[in-house]
Design an enzyme around this catalytic site. Structure first.
Site, PDB file in Angstrom:
ATOM      1  N   ARG A 190     -11.793  -2.595  -1.819  1.00  0.00           N
ATOM      2  CA  ARG A 190     -10.892  -1.439  -1.794  1.00  0.00           C
ATOM      3  C   ARG A 190     -11.648  -0.164  -2.141  1.00  0.00           C
ATOM      4  O   ARG A 190     -11.452   0.883  -1.508  1.00  0.00           O
ATOM      5  CB  ARG A 190      -9.734  -1.642  -2.772  1.00  0.00           C
ATOM      6  CG  ARG A 190      -8.877  -0.393  -2.915  1.00  0.00           C
ATOM      7  CD  ARG A 190      -7.767  -0.540  -3.928  1.00  0.00           C
ATOM      8  NE  ARG A 190      -7.021   0.704  -4.058  1.00  0.00           N
ATOM      9  CZ  ARG A 190      -5.905   0.828  -4.759  1.00  0.00           C
ATOM     10  NH1 ARG A 190      -5.402  -0.222  -5.394  1.00  0.00           N
ATOM     11  NH2 ARG A 190      -5.285   1.985  -4.840  1.00  0.00           N
ATOM     12  N   HIS A 209       5.033   2.472   4.141  1.00  0.00           N
ATOM     13  CA  HIS A 209       4.373   3.630   3.527  1.00  0.00           C
ATOM     14  C   HIS A 209       4.480   4.885   4.390  1.00  0.00           C
ATOM     15  O   HIS A 209       3.675   5.814   4.260  1.00  0.00           O
ATOM     16  CB  HIS A 209       2.907   3.313   3.183  1.00  0.00           C
ATOM     17  CG  HIS A 209       2.779   2.369   2.042  1.00  0.00           C
ATOM     18  ND1 HIS A 209       1.574   1.887   1.563  1.00  0.00           N
ATOM     19  CD2 HIS A 209       3.730   1.778   1.255  1.00  0.00           C
ATOM     20  CE1 HIS A 209       1.784   1.066   0.543  1.00  0.00           C
ATOM     21  NE2 HIS A 209       3.089   0.979   0.351  1.00  0.00           N
ATOM     22  N   CYS A 213       8.172  -4.134   0.437  1.00  0.00           N
ATOM     23  CA  CYS A 213       7.476  -3.092  -0.306  1.00  0.00           C
ATOM     24  C   CYS A 213       8.469  -2.515  -1.297  1.00  0.00           C
ATOM     25  O   CYS A 213       9.671  -2.434  -1.013  1.00  0.00           O
ATOM     26  CB  CYS A 213       6.974  -2.021   0.660  1.00  0.00           C
ATOM     27  SG  CYS A 213       6.153  -0.619  -0.143  1.00  0.00           S
ATOM     28  N   ASN A 262      -0.839  -5.732   1.355  1.00  0.00           N
ATOM     29  CA  ASN A 262      -1.020  -4.495   2.113  1.00  0.00           C
ATOM     30  C   ASN A 262      -2.175  -4.608   3.117  1.00  0.00           C
ATOM     31  O   ASN A 262      -3.085  -5.400   2.910  1.00  0.00           O
ATOM     32  CB  ASN A 262      -1.302  -3.336   1.148  1.00  0.00           C
ATOM     33  CG  ASN A 262      -0.039  -2.792   0.517  1.00  0.00           C
ATOM     34  OD1 ASN A 262       0.998  -2.722   1.164  1.00  0.00           O
ATOM     35  ND2 ASN A 262      -0.118  -2.399  -0.739  1.00  0.00           N
ATOM     36  N   TYR A 281       3.927   8.819   0.136  1.00  0.00           N
ATOM     37  CA  TYR A 281       2.790   8.642   1.044  1.00  0.00           C
ATOM     38  C   TYR A 281       2.789   9.664   2.178  1.00  0.00           C
ATOM     39  O   TYR A 281       1.745   9.922   2.772  1.00  0.00           O
ATOM     40  CB  TYR A 281       2.799   7.227   1.638  1.00  0.00           C
ATOM     41  CG  TYR A 281       2.311   6.154   0.710  1.00  0.00           C
ATOM     42  CD1 TYR A 281       0.991   5.709   0.748  1.00  0.00           C
ATOM     43  CD2 TYR A 281       3.171   5.567  -0.217  1.00  0.00           C
ATOM     44  CE1 TYR A 281       0.539   4.710  -0.103  1.00  0.00           C
ATOM     45  CE2 TYR A 281       2.732   4.567  -1.070  1.00  0.00           C
ATOM     46  CZ  TYR A 281       1.420   4.149  -1.013  1.00  0.00           C
ATOM     47  OH  TYR A 281       0.977   3.168  -1.866  1.00  0.00           O
TER      48      TYR A 281
END
Length: 440
Positions: free
Chosen positions: A95, A200, A170, A149, A254
């Protein structure tokens, strides 16, 4: 009621106590007798730490649930009723790379939005589809509830390439509803709203308080800065008041990555210089959490877990699983196939929207045409998602380049080429499909 066997893949995650807490609270309606926490061999230490905490939590609750810990995925999947996924291929180290590489080129580095979401999907989709193949043999009637995700992209890949029943979930929409409730000093149950978009990338309208439409009043609260959707992993930069009024939707945090892209990139670059990316901060939070989890006296979800993000995670997950199991016909926000909810996206396109949940699955509520002010962005990002899945399935670098170039946050093809080159080099160990690809 039939005793349930539930399996959580990625069981060594720091989020697991949140999920365990949710199932403990709902044991009367979700009679889980076997709970299997599964992780890979390199995650065994974390699995043991989290698993022992889970066992202590269950013991304190005094419920007839046995928590099993294993690295044998097939053993766990056998005859499961529900399988939840919270895996992170490459762990937080991957990540952090996903975040840093685009920032070198002045492009947003974020786990699920933009290039970061693309790269995580490349690592994750092949693994999730392998899990689905195992489920088709070992527990063909089980529901796969995906938290991994980028949830929308992963759910779309499963919808297209697997026979397994699945929903993507989510906590973002629930977080929005909680923020509205807070603005009016009421409980979450008093608030409802219509949700439409992609994971998102969702917008809320028709917001009600005890059934009375408060949309205009709440939009004005947003414009005046009285309320906002403040997720712990999103920089707290407010949208301009006149833009909020013009948009006339409540956007998930987001969306700031799209509407305030330059400001967000500058914020991320500043964070990179002064303490690290969100992934690096998450790594430190995780280390601290696991030190807390090690305490043999700890028998409940610690309050420090809220600093990791993912608020309302267990409420979202467990309530949806209960609606499936108990045939509740409740309305929840999930990632599921469009099936005519809006004619502006293909019927098989996975969207995030309100849906009636019962034992048959999710039936999205009719929405109609997407307003022009949100339609273009949703359609553009959906095209990016489709190309991202194709790239993950084929390992074709040309398709991968097209996917990155299609994303609204990538400013040029030349930048897309640089990011893709660096991503493929950094992720070589996790991308066998690209090693097998014959394209240049």
């Amino acid at each position: 009621m039939k005793p349930l066997k539930i399996v959580t893949l990625g069981g060594g995650s720091g989020y697991t106590p949140e999920l365990i807490d949710g199932f403990i609270k709902r044991h009367a309606e979700l009679p889980v007798s076997e709970y299997w926490l599964v992780d890979i061999e390199t995650g065994r230490e974390k699995l043991e730490i989290v698993g022992q905490l889970a066992q202590r939590m269950v013991k304190k609750a005094g419920i007839p649930m046995t928590v099993h810990l294993t690295t044998d995925r097939k053993q766990a999947l056998k005859d499961a009723d529900f399988v939840t996924t919270q895996i992170r291929v490459g762990q937080l180290a991957a990540r952090i790379q996903d975040e840093k590489i685009p920032l070198h080129y002045g492009v947003l580095g974020q786990e699920t939005t933009g290039p970061g979401g693309f790269m995580k999907a490349q690592r994750t989709i092949p693994v999730l589809l392998e899990i689905c193949k195992e489920m088709e043999t070992l527990c063909p009637d089980a529901w796969l509830i995906n938290f991994t995700n980028p949830a929308g992209i992963v759910t779309q890949a499963i919808e297209k390439h697997s026979k397994i029943k699945s929903l993507g979930i989510c906590s973002g929409a629930n977080s929005m509803m909680m923020d509205i409730a807070k603005a009016y000093g009421v409980g979450r149950e008093a608030i409802d709203a219509r949700i439409m978009g992609l994971n998102h990338l969702i917008f809320a309208d028709r917001i009600t308080l005890h059934g009375t439409d408060i949309s205009a009043d709440f939009i004005e609260k947003l414009a005046l800065g009285v309320s906002d959707n403040k997720l712990k992993n999103i920089p707290d930069i407010g949208l301009p008041a006149e833009f909020i009024r013009a948009l006339n939707f409540y956007p998930l945090s987001y969306l700031k990555y799209f509407y305030l892209n330059q400001e967000m990139v500058q914020h991320e670059l500043e964070a990179l210089r002064n303490g690290g990316t969100r992934g690096e901060r998450s790594l430190q939070i995780e280390k601290s959490l696991f030190e807390i989890y090690r305490n043999p006296e700890l028998c409940e979800k610690p309050p420090e877990l809220s600093s990791r993000g993912g608020a309302y995670y267990s409420d979202t997950a467990c309530s949806i699983i209960s609606a499936l199991y108990n045939n509740k016909k409740e309305v929840h926000v999930v990632n599921t196939a469009n099936r005519g909810a809006t004619p502006d996206l293909p019927d098989d396109a996975v969207i995030e929207t309100n849906a009636v949940i019962d034992k048959q699955g999710a039936r999205p509520l009719a929405y109609g045409r997407l307003p022009a002010r949100i339609r273009g962005l949703i359609q553009s990002v959906k095209a990016f998602e489709e190309l991202t899945i194709e790239a993950a399935m084929t390992g074709n670098t040309q398709t991968a380049l097209l996917a990155l170039a299609a994303h609204p946050l990538v400013p040029s093809v030349a930048v897309a080429e640089n990011i893709l080159r660096d991503y493929l080099a950094a992720n070589r160990d996790f991308l066998p499909q690209y090693a097998l690809s014959t394209d240049e």
